[in-house]
Design an enzyme around this catalytic site. Sequence first.
Site, PDB file in Angstrom:
ATOM      1  N   TRP A 102     -63.862  -6.583   2.941  1.00  0.00           N
ATOM      2  CA  TRP A 102     -64.858  -7.663   2.891  1.00  0.00           C
ATOM      3  C   TRP A 102     -64.271  -8.968   3.400  1.00  0.00           C
ATOM      4  O   TRP A 102     -64.926  -9.706   4.133  1.00  0.00           O
ATOM      5  CB  TRP A 102     -65.413  -7.828   1.473  1.00  0.00           C
ATOM      6  CG  TRP A 102     -66.164  -6.624   1.005  1.00  0.00           C
ATOM      7  CD1 TRP A 102     -65.874  -5.855  -0.085  1.00  0.00           C
ATOM      8  CD2 TRP A 102     -67.311  -6.006   1.620  1.00  0.00           C
ATOM      9  NE1 TRP A 102     -66.772  -4.817  -0.176  1.00  0.00           N
ATOM     10  CE2 TRP A 102     -67.656  -4.889   0.850  1.00  0.00           C
ATOM     11  CE3 TRP A 102     -68.073  -6.305   2.756  1.00  0.00           C
ATOM     12  CZ2 TRP A 102     -68.734  -4.050   1.157  1.00  0.00           C
ATOM     13  CZ3 TRP A 102     -69.151  -5.478   3.075  1.00  0.00           C
ATOM     14  CH2 TRP A 102     -69.465  -4.369   2.274  1.00  0.00           C
ATOM     15  N   ASP A 173     -65.457 -15.255  -2.268  1.00  0.00           N
ATOM     16  CA  ASP A 173     -66.430 -14.178  -2.412  1.00  0.00           C
ATOM     17  C   ASP A 173     -66.178 -13.559  -3.786  1.00  0.00           C
ATOM     18  O   ASP A 173     -65.144 -12.927  -4.020  1.00  0.00           O
ATOM     19  CB  ASP A 173     -66.216 -13.145  -1.297  1.00  0.00           C
ATOM     20  CG  ASP A 173     -67.142 -11.936  -1.416  1.00  0.00           C
ATOM     21  OD1 ASP A 173     -67.874 -11.834  -2.414  1.00  0.00           O
ATOM     22  OD2 ASP A 173     -67.115 -11.101  -0.485  1.00  0.00           O
ATOM     23  N   LYS A 197     -73.965  -6.367  -7.637  1.00  0.00           N
ATOM     24  CA  LYS A 197     -72.788  -5.790  -8.267  1.00  0.00           C
ATOM     25  C   LYS A 197     -72.790  -6.108  -9.768  1.00  0.00           C
ATOM     26  O   LYS A 197     -72.838  -5.221 -10.578  1.00  0.00           O
ATOM     27  CB  LYS A 197     -71.501  -6.323  -7.619  1.00  0.00           C
ATOM     28  CG  LYS A 197     -71.477  -6.229  -6.089  1.00  0.00           C
ATOM     29  CD  LYS A 197     -71.316  -4.812  -5.584  1.00  0.00           C
ATOM     30  CE  LYS A 197     -71.632  -4.624  -4.100  1.00  0.00           C
ATOM     31  NZ  LYS A 197     -70.844  -5.369  -3.147  1.00  0.00           N
TER      32      LYS A 197
HETATM   33  C1  LIG Z   1     -70.777  -5.539  -1.591  1.00  0.00           C
HETATM   34  C2  LIG Z   1     -69.914  -6.663  -1.184  1.00  0.00           C
HETATM   35  C3  LIG Z   1     -70.243  -7.492  -0.094  1.00  0.00           C
HETATM   36  C4  LIG Z   1     -71.425  -7.215   0.815  1.00  0.00           C
HETATM   37  O1  LIG Z   1     -72.584  -7.571   0.208  1.00  0.00           O
HETATM   38  P1  LIG Z   1     -74.041  -7.350   0.871  1.00  0.00           P
HETATM   39  O2  LIG Z   1     -74.904  -8.050  -0.118  1.00  0.00           O
HETATM   40  O3  LIG Z   1     -74.262  -5.882   0.983  1.00  0.00           O
HETATM   41  O4  LIG Z   1     -74.020  -8.025   2.201  1.00  0.00           O
HETATM   42  C5  LIG Z   1     -69.414  -8.559   0.180  1.00  0.00           C
HETATM   43  N1  LIG Z   1     -68.322  -8.804  -0.565  1.00  0.00           N
HETATM   44  C6  LIG Z   1     -67.977  -8.039  -1.613  1.00  0.00           C
HETATM   45  C7  LIG Z   1     -66.754  -8.360  -2.406  1.00  0.00           C
HETATM   46  C8  LIG Z   1     -68.756  -6.946  -1.954  1.00  0.00           C
HETATM   47  O5  LIG Z   1     -68.413  -6.167  -2.999  1.00  0.00           O
END
Ligand SMILES: *Cc1c(COP(=O)(O)O)cnc(C)c1O
Length: 361
Positions: A102, A173, A197
């Site tokens: 990511w 993030d 998540k």
């Molecule tokens: C799932 C995830 C993403 C991507 O998210 P989307 O909403 O599918 O674009 C980005 N960063 C992390 C850490 C993730 O777990």
Amino acid sequence: MNRVLNFSAGPSMLPVEVLEKAAKEMLNCNGSGMSVMEMSHRSSSYEQIQEEAKNTFKELMGLDDEYEILFLQGGGHTQFAMIPLNLLAENEKADYLVTGSWAKKAYEEAKRYADVKVLASSSDKNFSYIQEIVEDEIRKDVKFLYVCTNNTIYGTRIRPETIEKINVPIVADMSSNILSEEYDMKKFDLIFAGAQKNIGPSGVTLVAMKKNLAGNAQAITPTMLNYQTHLEKDSMYNTPPCYNIYISGLVAQWVKENGGVKEMEKRNKEKAKLIYDFIDNSKLFQNPIEPKDRSLMNVVFVTGNKDLDAQFVKEAKAKGFENLKGHRSIGGMRASIYNAMPKEGVERLVEFMKEFEIANR
Ligand SMILES: *Cc1c(COP(=O)(O)O)cnc(C)c1O
């Protein structure tokens, strides 16, 4: 039908109490005579729902009025572009800590818009650890250091202590570990999290940012990708994902009623310890992650034999343990044990792993 134990990395399980409340309010929410899905986003009934969700998240994160919470669309991926477009001019710098797929994707996207550099990458050991952050190696005039606090795929996390020691602005993030343990949130200039998540359904992305960072977007920035657009209109510039925000607000309320982030951390550490302790003493299962860098949210493990891994996932599913298959890019198994996963669910999984080990050693 009984509910399964859902170990999905995302979209993932939600607290039962939240689902029950949503079910109860489906036909008539707060005396409005309609569901949240049917409300005008300009109605006072809905505005109150969004305002409450915002305030609860802000309170749980311990953020003051220097920050604003936005509810945006386009998932975590859209933030990969919004961050450089809004926080960096074309010639301005940011360094990226590449601790997994990511963060790498975020870096690749940012490269298109500004002067970004990889500070360090743990790809040398298949992202199984978090590199030490050496302050001297961060370029002097960076606008921020970009990190991903929890690597959903590889099962690592950057601990709160590590974040506390960094002395440059941080953009993070936190998609897969927001509200899971206590970070000093004021260390961050901006954080974002796709809701699916740990805080709600997919379709809404929470952004918490210092307000004064908005208003400097690059000229090419589309209106919808400009933080200022959403800041000025309180995330109502266009139709927001109302139902997703409503459910996320219920999850935030649930976290608050259950003792807040502090209590979530306590529970999450207990759950993670149960499963890591078992794996560390197992003769069949292994976890490849440097122990101090292990994620509290995503526990990866393998048997070392692909066929046996597949058999484990299949037998587990037959017993009501869903979505234990590892990410398609690395294989093996992964148990995602977010806030909504009760300790009992982890205990039952460990019990099953024990049985499987005895039968297959
Ligand atoms: C799932 C995830 C993403 C991507 O998210 P989307 O909403 O599918 O674009 C980005 N960063 C992390 C850490 C993730 O777990």
